[in-house]
Design an enzyme around this catalytic site. Structure first.
Site, mmCIF file in Angstrom:
data_model
loop_
_atom_site.group_PDB
_atom_site.id
_atom_site.type_symbol
_atom_site.label_atom_id
_atom_site.label_comp_id
_atom_site.label_asym_id
_atom_site.label_seq_id
_atom_site.Cartn_x
_atom_site.Cartn_y
_atom_site.Cartn_z
ATOM 1 N N GLY A 130 67.059 22.269 -12.545
ATOM 2 C CA GLY A 130 65.760 21.998 -13.152
ATOM 3 C C GLY A 130 64.970 23.203 -13.598
ATOM 4 N N SER A 131 65.638 24.289 -13.978
ATOM 5 C CA SER A 131 64.862 25.456 -14.409
ATOM 6 C C SER A 131 64.143 25.192 -15.735
ATOM 7 C CB SER A 131 65.750 26.702 -14.512
ATOM 8 O OG SER A 131 66.689 26.580 -15.554
ATOM 9 N N ASN A 132 64.738 24.403 -16.613
ATOM 10 C CA ASN A 132 64.027 24.045 -17.846
ATOM 11 C C ASN A 132 62.861 23.106 -17.562
ATOM 12 O OD1 ASN A 132 64.999 25.228 -20.406
ATOM 13 N ND2 ASN A 132 66.978 24.443 -19.743
ATOM 14 N N HIS B 25 70.487 22.236 -25.524
ATOM 15 C CA HIS B 25 71.895 22.559 -25.320
ATOM 16 C C HIS B 25 72.026 24.083 -25.272
ATOM 17 C CE1 HIS B 25 76.228 21.919 -25.569
ATOM 18 N NE2 HIS B 25 76.271 22.898 -26.461
ATOM 19 N N GLU C 170 66.149 29.541 -23.439
ATOM 20 C CA GLU C 170 65.875 28.108 -23.304
ATOM 21 C C GLU C 170 64.464 27.880 -22.786
ATOM 22 O OE1 GLU C 170 68.835 25.748 -21.233
ATOM 23 O OE2 GLU C 170 70.359 27.250 -21.695
ATOM 24 N N LEU D 273 75.775 10.438 -20.881
ATOM 25 C CA LEU D 273 75.513 9.962 -22.234
ATOM 26 C C LEU D 273 74.356 8.967 -22.201
ATOM 27 C CD1 LEU D 273 76.694 10.314 -25.102
ATOM 28 C CD2 LEU D 273 78.015 8.238 -24.705
#
Length: 212
Positions: free
Chosen positions: A19-21, A119, A189, A102
Site C-alpha cells: 500500500g505505498s501508493n 502500472h 509512482e 482482474l
C-alpha cells in the site's frame, strides 16, 4: 468522452500489497494537495499492509477474498460484495494500486471512466497478465530499453489495456538491477498517481504531470 471531473470525489483504493501508493494518496490529501478523500480501502489479502495503513488513518479497511486463493464461501460472490461496499461508502472514483485481480465487468459498468490503475512500467509493451511487481522491471532490463517508468490508465476488462492517462519516464541506469529500478520507479509512482487523480477528477488543470 464524458466530463468526469468532480469537485472532491470520494475515492476507494483496491490494493493487494503493502500500500505505498495508497499512502502517497493519503499523504497528498492530508497535506491539502489532493481534494479527494480516501473513504474506503479493500484488499483481497487479509494481511495486506494496505489495510493496516488505512486503519492507522481511520479509513475503513475491508478484506474481500477474491482471486485464485479465495474460497467462494468466504464472501459468496466477492465481486458483488466489492460493488456493494463501494455503494455503501458512496464511492465515486476507484483507484487500483497494486490490485492483482482482474476487475469485474459489473464494477466497470457501475463506474464508467472512473476506475484507474497505476502500472510500474511503460504500456502497452510491458503490460498484460503476469506483468506486475519485479516481473515488470525484469522484463524492462531484459529488453535493454533506455527508460522505464509508471503509467496511469483507465481500466477495462483486460489487463493493462485501457486508455493511457499519464506516463513518467524513469531512466534505466547501466548498473540497475530489477530491485534498484523498482525503487526509483516506485518513487515516481508516488508523485504521479495523486496528480493524475486530481487533474482528471477534481477539476484541477495541472498541465503536464511530473513526479514530485
Amino acid at each position: 468522452m464524458s466530463d468526469t471531473r468532480l469537485e472532491a470525489p470520494r475515492v476507494a483504493v483496491l490494493a493487494s500489497g503493502g500500500g505505498s501508493n495508497l499512502q502517497a494518496l493519503i499523504d497528498a490529501h492530508e497535506r491539502g494537495d489532493l481534494p479527494a478523500p480516501i473513504v474506503l480501502v479493500i484488499s483481497n489479502r487479509a494481511k495486506a499492509g494496505a489495510l493496516e495503513r488505512a486503519r492507522r488513518h481511520g479509513i475503513p479497511a475491508i478484506h474481500v477474498g477474491v482471486g485464485r486463493r479465495a474460497r467462494r464461501q468466504d464472501h459468496g460472490d466477492p465481486h458483488a460484495r466489492i460493488l456493494e461496499l463501494l455503494r455503501e461508502h458512496r464511492v465515486e472514483v476507484v483507484v487500483l494500486a497494486g490490485w492483482l485481480v482482474l476487475v469485474d465487468p459489473g464494477l466497470l459498468a457501475a463506474f464508467p471512466e472512473r476506475v484507474i490503475n497505476i502500472h510500474p512500467g511503460p504500456l502497452p509493451r510491458f503490460g498484460g497478465k503476469g506483468m506486475y511487481g519485479l516481473h515488470v522491471h525484469e522484463a524492462v532490463l531484459a529488453a535493454g530499453v533506455k527508460s522505464s517508468g509508471p503509467t496511469v490508465h483507465l481500466v477495462n476488462e483486460r489487463y493493462d489495456e485501457g486508455p493511457i492517462l499519464a506516463h513518467v519516464e524513469v531512466p534505466v541506469e547501466p548498473e540497475d538491477t530489477a530491485e534498484t529500478l523498482q525503487r526509483r520507479v516506485l518513487r515516481a509512482e508516488h508523485g504521479l498517481l495523486w496528480r493524475v487523480l486530481r487533474e482528471r477528477y477534481c477539476g484541477d488543470e495541472l498541465g503536464s504531470v511530473e513526479p514530485s
